[in-house]
Design a protein around this motif. Sequence first.
Motif, short mmCIF file in Angstrom:
data_model
loop_
_atom_site.label_atom_id
_atom_site.label_comp_id
_atom_site.label_asym_id
_atom_site.label_seq_id
_atom_site.Cartn_x
_atom_site.Cartn_y
_atom_site.Cartn_z
N THR A 1 6.17 4.67 -22.27
CA THR A 1 5.40 5.70 -21.56
C THR A 1 4.52 5.12 -20.45
OG1 THR A 1 3.64 5.52 -23.21
CG2 THR A 1 5.35 7.17 -23.60
N ALA A 2 4.78 3.89 -20.06
CA ALA A 2 3.95 3.26 -19.03
C ALA A 2 4.05 4.03 -17.71
CB ALA A 2 4.40 1.82 -18.80
N LYS A 3 2.91 4.18 -17.04
CA LYS A 3 2.88 4.78 -15.71
C LYS A 3 3.35 3.74 -14.68
CE LYS A 3 -1.42 5.85 -15.60
NZ LYS A 3 -2.70 6.37 -15.07
N ILE A 4 4.01 4.23 -13.63
CA ILE A 4 4.53 3.32 -12.61
C ILE A 4 4.11 3.79 -11.24
CG2 ILE A 4 6.60 2.30 -11.62
CD1 ILE A 4 8.01 2.95 -14.29
N ALA A 5 3.59 2.88 -10.43
CA ALA A 5 3.25 3.16 -9.04
C ALA A 5 4.05 2.19 -8.17
CB ALA A 5 1.76 2.98 -8.79
N THR A 6 4.60 2.67 -7.07
CA THR A 6 5.44 1.82 -6.23
C THR A 6 4.98 1.81 -4.78
OG1 THR A 6 7.02 3.59 -5.77
CG2 THR A 6 7.47 2.20 -7.68
N GLU A 7 5.19 0.68 -4.14
CA GLU A 7 4.95 0.50 -2.71
C GLU A 7 6.04 -0.41 -2.16
OE1 GLU A 7 2.63 1.72 -0.66
OE2 GLU A 7 1.43 2.78 -2.15
N SER A 8 6.31 -0.32 -0.86
CA SER A 8 7.32 -1.17 -0.24
C SER A 8 6.74 -1.91 0.96
CB SER A 8 8.53 -0.34 0.18
OG SER A 8 8.19 0.52 1.26
N TYR A 9 7.45 -2.95 1.39
CA TYR A 9 7.05 -3.72 2.57
C TYR A 9 8.31 -4.22 3.26
CZ TYR A 9 8.13 -7.80 -0.31
OH TYR A 9 8.78 -8.72 -1.11
N ASN A 10 8.17 -4.61 4.51
CA ASN A 10 9.29 -5.16 5.26
C ASN A 10 9.33 -6.68 5.11
OD1 ASN A 10 10.04 -2.62 6.29
ND2 ASN A 10 8.57 -2.81 7.97
N GLN A 11 10.53 -7.23 5.01
CA GLN A 11 10.66 -8.68 4.96
C GLN A 11 9.91 -9.32 6.13
OE1 GLN A 11 14.80 -9.80 4.92
NE2 GLN A 11 14.98 -9.67 2.71
N ARG A 12 9.28 -10.45 5.82
CA ARG A 12 8.54 -11.26 6.79
C ARG A 12 7.22 -10.64 7.23
NH1 ARG A 12 13.35 -13.78 10.68
NH2 ARG A 12 14.97 -13.75 9.11
N ALA A 13 6.80 -9.56 6.59
CA ALA A 13 5.47 -9.00 6.89
C ALA A 13 4.41 -10.04 6.56
CB ALA A 13 5.24 -7.73 6.08
N GLN A 14 3.39 -10.12 7.37
CA GLN A 14 2.36 -11.14 7.20
C GLN A 14 1.13 -10.65 6.45
OE1 GLN A 14 2.95 -14.47 8.01
NE2 GLN A 14 4.96 -13.49 8.14
N ASP A 15 1.12 -9.37 6.08
CA ASP A 15 -0.01 -8.84 5.33
C ASP A 15 0.43 -7.61 4.54
OD1 ASP A 15 -3.20 -8.95 5.14
OD2 ASP A 15 -2.57 -6.85 5.25
N MET A 16 0.10 -7.58 3.25
CA MET A 16 0.43 -6.44 2.40
C MET A 16 -0.83 -5.82 1.80
SD MET A 16 3.07 -8.61 2.58
CE MET A 16 4.79 -8.94 2.22
N THR A 17 -1.95 -5.97 2.52
CA THR A 17 -3.23 -5.48 2.01
C THR A 17 -3.20 -3.99 1.70
OG1 THR A 17 -4.46 -7.20 3.19
CG2 THR A 17 -5.68 -5.23 2.54
N ALA A 18 -2.69 -3.19 2.62
CA ALA A 18 -2.72 -1.73 2.42
C ALA A 18 -1.95 -1.33 1.16
CB ALA A 18 -2.13 -1.03 3.65
N GLN A 19 -0.77 -1.91 0.97
CA GLN A 19 0.02 -1.57 -0.22
C GLN A 19 -0.70 -2.00 -1.50
OE1 GLN A 19 1.10 -3.16 2.55
NE2 GLN A 19 3.32 -2.93 2.86
N LEU A 20 -1.28 -3.19 -1.47
CA LEU A 20 -1.96 -3.69 -2.66
C LEU A 20 -3.20 -2.86 -3.00
CD1 LEU A 20 -1.61 -7.53 -2.04
CD2 LEU A 20 -0.63 -6.26 -3.96
N VAL A 21 -3.93 -2.43 -1.98
CA VAL A 21 -5.12 -1.60 -2.22
C VAL A 21 -4.72 -0.28 -2.87
CG1 VAL A 21 -6.95 -0.26 -1.10
CG2 VAL A 21 -6.57 -2.66 -0.46
N ARG A 22 -3.65 0.33 -2.39
CA ARG A 22 -3.20 1.59 -3.00
C ARG A 22 -2.77 1.38 -4.45
NH1 ARG A 22 -1.17 2.49 2.39
NH2 ARG A 22 0.88 1.60 1.86
N LEU A 23 -2.09 0.29 -4.73
CA LEU A 23 -1.70 0.01 -6.11
C LEU A 23 -2.92 -0.26 -6.98
CD1 LEU A 23 1.40 -2.28 -5.43
CD2 LEU A 23 1.44 0.01 -6.42
N GLN A 24 -3.88 -0.98 -6.44
CA GLN A 24 -5.11 -1.27 -7.18
C GLN A 24 -5.86 0.02 -7.53
OE1 GLN A 24 -8.16 -3.33 -4.93
NE2 GLN A 24 -8.73 -4.56 -6.72
#
Length: 405
Positions: free
Chosen positions: A202-225
Motif C-alpha cells: 500500500t505504499a504511496k508513490i510520487a514520480t518525477e522525470s528529468y532529461n539525460q545530462r541535466a545539470q540540476d534536479m532541484t525542482a524535481q527533488l523539492v516536489r518529491l520532498q
Amino acid sequence: MLQHFRTVAVACTTFTGALVAGPVVAQDNGPVKIGFTGALTGPYNEYGEGLRRGIILAVEEWNKRGGVNGRKVEFPEPLDDQLVPDRAVQNTRRILDDKSVQLIVSPSGSGPTLAVVDMVMADGRPFCNAQAQAPTIVYPNGRDKPPRKNIFSVSISNTVEAEKLGQVLGGKFKSIGILHESTGYGVSGADLVKKQIAAGGTAKIATESYNQRAQDMTAQLVRLQRSGIDALLVIGLGADFAVIRKNMVRLKIEVPLYGSAGAMTVPFIEGAGDLAVGTYGVNALALGERPMAPLAKSFVDLYRAKYGMDRWYGADPENPQISLATSVGSGFDCANVLLDGVRRAGSTEPERVLKALAETKGLEGVSVKSISFDPSDHTALKPSDLGVYRLAKSGEKIVFQLSAD
C-alpha cells in the motif's frame, strides 16, 4: 581456462527447418564476424567502451581455442554512436550493409537499441541485446506474445529489475519517490516499478522525470520532498545519478537512496565521490558472490591481465566493481552466446544459428550466471540473478557490498 563457455546441456546438434527468412550473407566459410555500434566516447562511454572490451576478450579466447568450428572470429572496428539514437541508426545501416558480418551485438542503451531494433529484425541476422533494458526490444507486443525471432538478450530487463526493486522497496517503505530519466528506459522502468510496488503493498508513490545530462534536479527533488517520501529510487545513468546525489545533500534530503543497475556505475562513484557511500542499488550477482563461480573468476582474471585495474575494474584487486559485469561482462556474454550458437549450428546461416540460440541451455555467463533460451523466452536474466548492493568505504576505497535487501 574457458571450458566453462560450453553449455552444460545441449539437447541436439543437428537442425532442420528455418526459423526466419534470413538475409543474403557471405558464404558459410571464412571468418565469423561480429558487428557493433556503441557509446565508445562521450559522457556515457562506460557502457559502449565496456561492451567493446568484453567482446574483444571473448573473441580472443575463442581464437586461442581455434576459433569457432575451425573458423577465425573477427571483430571489425566498432562504430561510435555516443548513445545518440540517430547515430546508432546510421552505424547500424553500415553494419547491415556489410554482408560479411554474420552476428551483431546491440548498441549500449535502450534509446539507441530501440531506434535500430526494427531494421535488425527485418534483416534477420542473429542479434544479442547486451545492455538495453526496455522490454519492447525483445517483446514488441508484450511479454505474453512471441519475442522477436532474431533478438536474444542477456540484459537486465526493466521487467526483471522492477520485480526485484518492487520486492525490496514495496514492503519496506510507506512513501516512495521515483525520479527517472525521460527516455524509454526511464519511463518504462518507472511504470513497471510502480506496478510492482502497487501489487505488493500500500505504499504511496510520487514520480518525477528529468532529461539525460541535466545539470540540476532541484525542482524535481523539492516536489518529491514535499510529498513526504521516505525513500527515493532513481532510474537513470551514473553521471546523472551523481548530480542527483549532490542535489539531495544540498537540499538536506536524508532518505535511503536506491539506484537502478544503470545508475550504480563508474561515473556515479567518480562524480559523487564519498557522497556515494550508503547508496543502494541492484546489479548482477555473479561478481559479488564469494567464492565467484569459475567463469566469473576466469573473466575477472582475463580483464585484469589485459586492462589492469582501471576505471571499469576499480581500485580493489580482490573486489572488482559490480558494474564490470553489466558493462564489460554483458559484451563478453553476448559474444559467447552468439558464437556458441554458431558452434552448435555448425553454420553461420541465420536460420540455423537462430534455431540453435533458441535451444541454448545452461551456458555459463558473467552478467547472467546460467544462460538459457527457448522459442518463447529470449531473455536470459531472471530476478534471482540480481542482488542488492550497498556502496561502502573500505579504507580509501569505495566498494560494493552485498546487502540483505
